[in-house]
Design an enzyme around this catalytic site. Structure first.
Site, PDB file in Angstrom:
ATOM      1  N   ASP A  32       0.815  -1.205   0.000  1.00  8.05           N
ATOM      2  CA  ASP A  32       0.000   0.000   0.000  1.00  8.05           C
ATOM      3  C   ASP A  32       0.854   1.263   0.000  1.00  8.05           C
ATOM      4  O   ASP A  32       1.302   1.719   1.062  1.00  8.05           O
ATOM      5  CB  ASP A  32      -0.903  -0.032   1.237  1.00  8.05           C
ATOM      6  N   SER A 196      -0.751  17.313 -10.818  1.00  6.04           N
ATOM      7  CA  SER A 196      -1.587  16.762 -11.884  1.00  6.04           C
ATOM      8  C   SER A 196      -2.679  17.782 -12.177  1.00  6.04           C
ATOM      9  O   SER A 196      -3.672  17.866 -11.474  1.00  6.04           O
ATOM     10  CB  SER A 196      -2.205  15.426 -11.446  1.00  6.04           C
TER      11      SER A 196
HETATM   12  C1  1VS Z   1     -10.336   3.918   0.017  1.00  8.07           C
HETATM   13  C2  1VS Z   1      -8.961   3.761   0.512  1.00  8.07           C
HETATM   14  N1  1VS Z   1      -8.198   5.003   0.349  1.00  8.07           N
HETATM   15  C3  1VS Z   1      -8.260   5.957   1.298  1.00  8.07           C
HETATM   16  O1  1VS Z   1      -8.972   5.896   2.270  1.00  8.07           O
HETATM   17  C4  1VS Z   1      -7.360   7.114   1.124  1.00  8.07           C
HETATM   18  C5  1VS Z   1      -7.742   8.480   1.252  1.00  8.07           C
HETATM   19  C6  1VS Z   1      -9.092   8.949   1.484  1.00  8.07           C
HETATM   20  C7  1VS Z   1      -9.323   9.886   2.484  1.00  8.07           C
HETATM   21  C8  1VS Z   1     -10.617  10.353   2.682  1.00  8.07           C
HETATM   22  C9  1VS Z   1     -11.675   9.893   1.877  1.00  8.07           C
HETATM   23  C10 1VS Z   1     -11.426   8.940   0.876  1.00  8.07           C
HETATM   24  C11 1VS Z   1     -10.133   8.456   0.671  1.00  8.07           C
HETATM   25  C12 1VS Z   1      -6.703   9.353   1.100  1.00  8.07           C
HETATM   26  S1  1VS Z   1      -5.259   8.490   0.806  1.00  8.07           S
HETATM   27  C13 1VS Z   1      -6.025   6.972   0.840  1.00  8.07           C
HETATM   28  N2  1VS Z   1      -5.318   5.830   0.600  1.00  8.07           N
HETATM   29  C14 1VS Z   1      -5.229   4.868   1.533  1.00  8.07           C
HETATM   30  O2  1VS Z   1      -5.712   4.914   2.616  1.00  8.07           O
HETATM   31  C15 1VS Z   1      -4.469   3.662   1.087  1.00  8.07           C
HETATM   32  N3  1VS Z   1      -4.721   2.554   1.959  1.00  8.07           N
HETATM   33  C16 1VS Z   1      -6.063   1.929   1.789  1.00  8.07           C
HETATM   34  C17 1VS Z   1      -6.140   0.715   2.683  1.00  8.07           C
HETATM   35  C18 1VS Z   1      -7.503   0.137   2.624  1.00  8.07           C
HETATM   36  C19 1VS Z   1      -8.646   0.728   3.082  1.00  8.07           C
HETATM   37  N4  1VS Z   1      -9.702  -0.126   2.906  1.00  8.07           N
HETATM   38  C20 1VS Z   1      -9.242  -1.265   2.313  1.00  8.07           C
HETATM   39  C21 1VS Z   1      -9.938  -2.429   1.928  1.00  8.07           C
HETATM   40  C22 1VS Z   1      -9.195  -3.447   1.325  1.00  8.07           C
HETATM   41  C23 1VS Z   1      -7.833  -3.315   1.131  1.00  8.07           C
HETATM   42  C24 1VS Z   1      -7.152  -2.145   1.526  1.00  8.07           C
HETATM   43  C25 1VS Z   1      -7.866  -1.136   2.115  1.00  8.07           C
END
Ligand code: 1VS
Length: 327
Positions: A32, A196
């Site tokens: 990740d 971007s």
């Molecule tokens: C939907 C997942 N992504 C996020 O929430 C996210 C956000 C984010 C912040 C606020 C609202 C929406 C997205 C910013 S950076 C970012 N990226 C991460 O957080 C990367 N890690 C995701 C881990 C993760 C969250 N739910 C899962 C379900 C299956 C496998 C992996 C996951």
């Protein structure tokens, strides 16, 4: 030394898992680049929670050491999360090895992770400033490995419904075509963040000034979450595309021909193949399909697995830059 492992998409390319050996125990993890905690399902969890999962058993590892008093608690934007205690152990990913890596042992995990039985946890590859361990923040695997890698890089080669590769310490130029386009990364947010500011649809005239004009490279997010202006501009070129409140995003007829999306990555236009933007059917008949490109109001924009399926990405922790090339 360098390390290379095959990654495998779960059904529907929802996430990409690859083997990680922790204290001699090999488990499948979700790599990740959008977070910075390495946490695992482990033998402290209830049998109900563990059902179907592989689990790391610290008692079986001769190199595990508890970090007394250390805890972690992480929550993601989709409302999921995990929390628990912390130890250290030796981590080996395809030959790249780190001793004394913080291993965050979940004692509490949210439902979406419990039901995701193929994943034993996450290995965070964003910047260590986002790590949630207290009282002493811990470093990511990549951060710990940097000094010993032949080159201070890791690469993501993610494919639609096919095996790909995560590599540490080397860039395999057979995995992409043409030169890598390098862009500086702004590490202030703790993400692999870059500028971007423009997009084009199906080779049309580029837009300019996407609000915020920033994005992160995030292997841990399934979709590509972009500014509303990008989403509107793109789907205005897709017959039958509608914002479908019921399913929570843009859908279109599965028979639609989706144009390619050109998107600015630090001054170079990268292409996301239209085929990869047809993410999945939302109905049994396969009539209506859900878009891999969806809108977000959060900034920066989040270029997740949909972006990676069309683009090989090299993460350079030596000079904080990203290299992107079509694959
Ligand atoms: C939907 C997942 N992504 C996020 O929430 C996210 C956000 C984010 C912040 C606020 C609202 C929406 C997205 C910013 S950076 C970012 N990226 C991460 O957080 C990367 N890690 C995701 C881990 C993760 C969250 N739910 C899962 C379900 C299956 C496998 C992996 C996951």
């Amino acid at each position: 030394g360098a390390g290379s492992v095959a990654n495998t998409p779960e059904a529907g390319d929802v996430e990409y898992l690859a083997p990680v050996t922790i204290g001699g125990q090999t488990v499948n993890m979700d790599f990740d680049s959008g977070s910075s905690d390495l946490w695992v399902f482990n033998t402290q969890l209830s049998l109900n929670t563990l059902s179907g999962h592989m689990a790391y058993n610290p008692a079986q590892s001769s190199t595990f050491q508890l970090l007394p008093g250390s805890t972690f608690s992480i929550s993601y934007g989709d409302g999921s999360g995990a929390a628990g205690n912390v130890g250290t152990d030796t981590v080996n990913i395809g030959g790249a090895t780190v001793t004394g890596q913080a291993i965050e042992l979940a004692t509490d995990v949210s439902t979406s992770f419990v039901t995701d039985t193929q994943s034993t946890g996450l290995i965070g590859l964003a910047f260590s400033k986002l790590n949630t361990v207290k009282p002493v923040q811990q470093k990511t695997f990549f951060d710990n490995a940097l000094a010993t890698l032949p080159e201070p890089v890791f690469t993501a080669d993610l494919r639609h419904n096919a095996a790909g590769t995560y590599e540490f310490g080397a860039i395999d130029s057979t995995k992409f075509s043409g030169p890598l386009a390098w862009t500086p990364v702004n590490t202030t947010s703790g993400f692999w963040q870059f500028t971007s500011q423009a997009f084009a649809v199906g080779g049309g005239a580029p837009s300019t000034s996407v609000p915020g004009g920033q994005a992160i490279a995030d292997t841990g997010t399934t979709l590509m979450l972009a500014d509303q202006s990008v989403v509107d501009g793109y789907y205005s070129q897709v017959q039958g595309a509608v914002n479908n409140a019921t399913v929570g995003g843009v859908t279109f007829p599965c028979s639609a021909t989706l144009p390619d999306l050109q998107i600015d990555v630090g001054g170079t236009m990268a292409t996301v193949r239209g085929d990869d933007i047809n993410f999945a059917p939302v109905d049994q008949t396969g009539t209506t399909c859900f878009g891999g490109l969806q809108a977000t109001t959060v900034q920066p924009q989040i270029y997740g697995d949909i972006f990676f399926k069309s683009n090989f990405v090299a993460f350079n922790g030596g000079n904080n830059s990203l290299g992107v090339a079509p694959h």
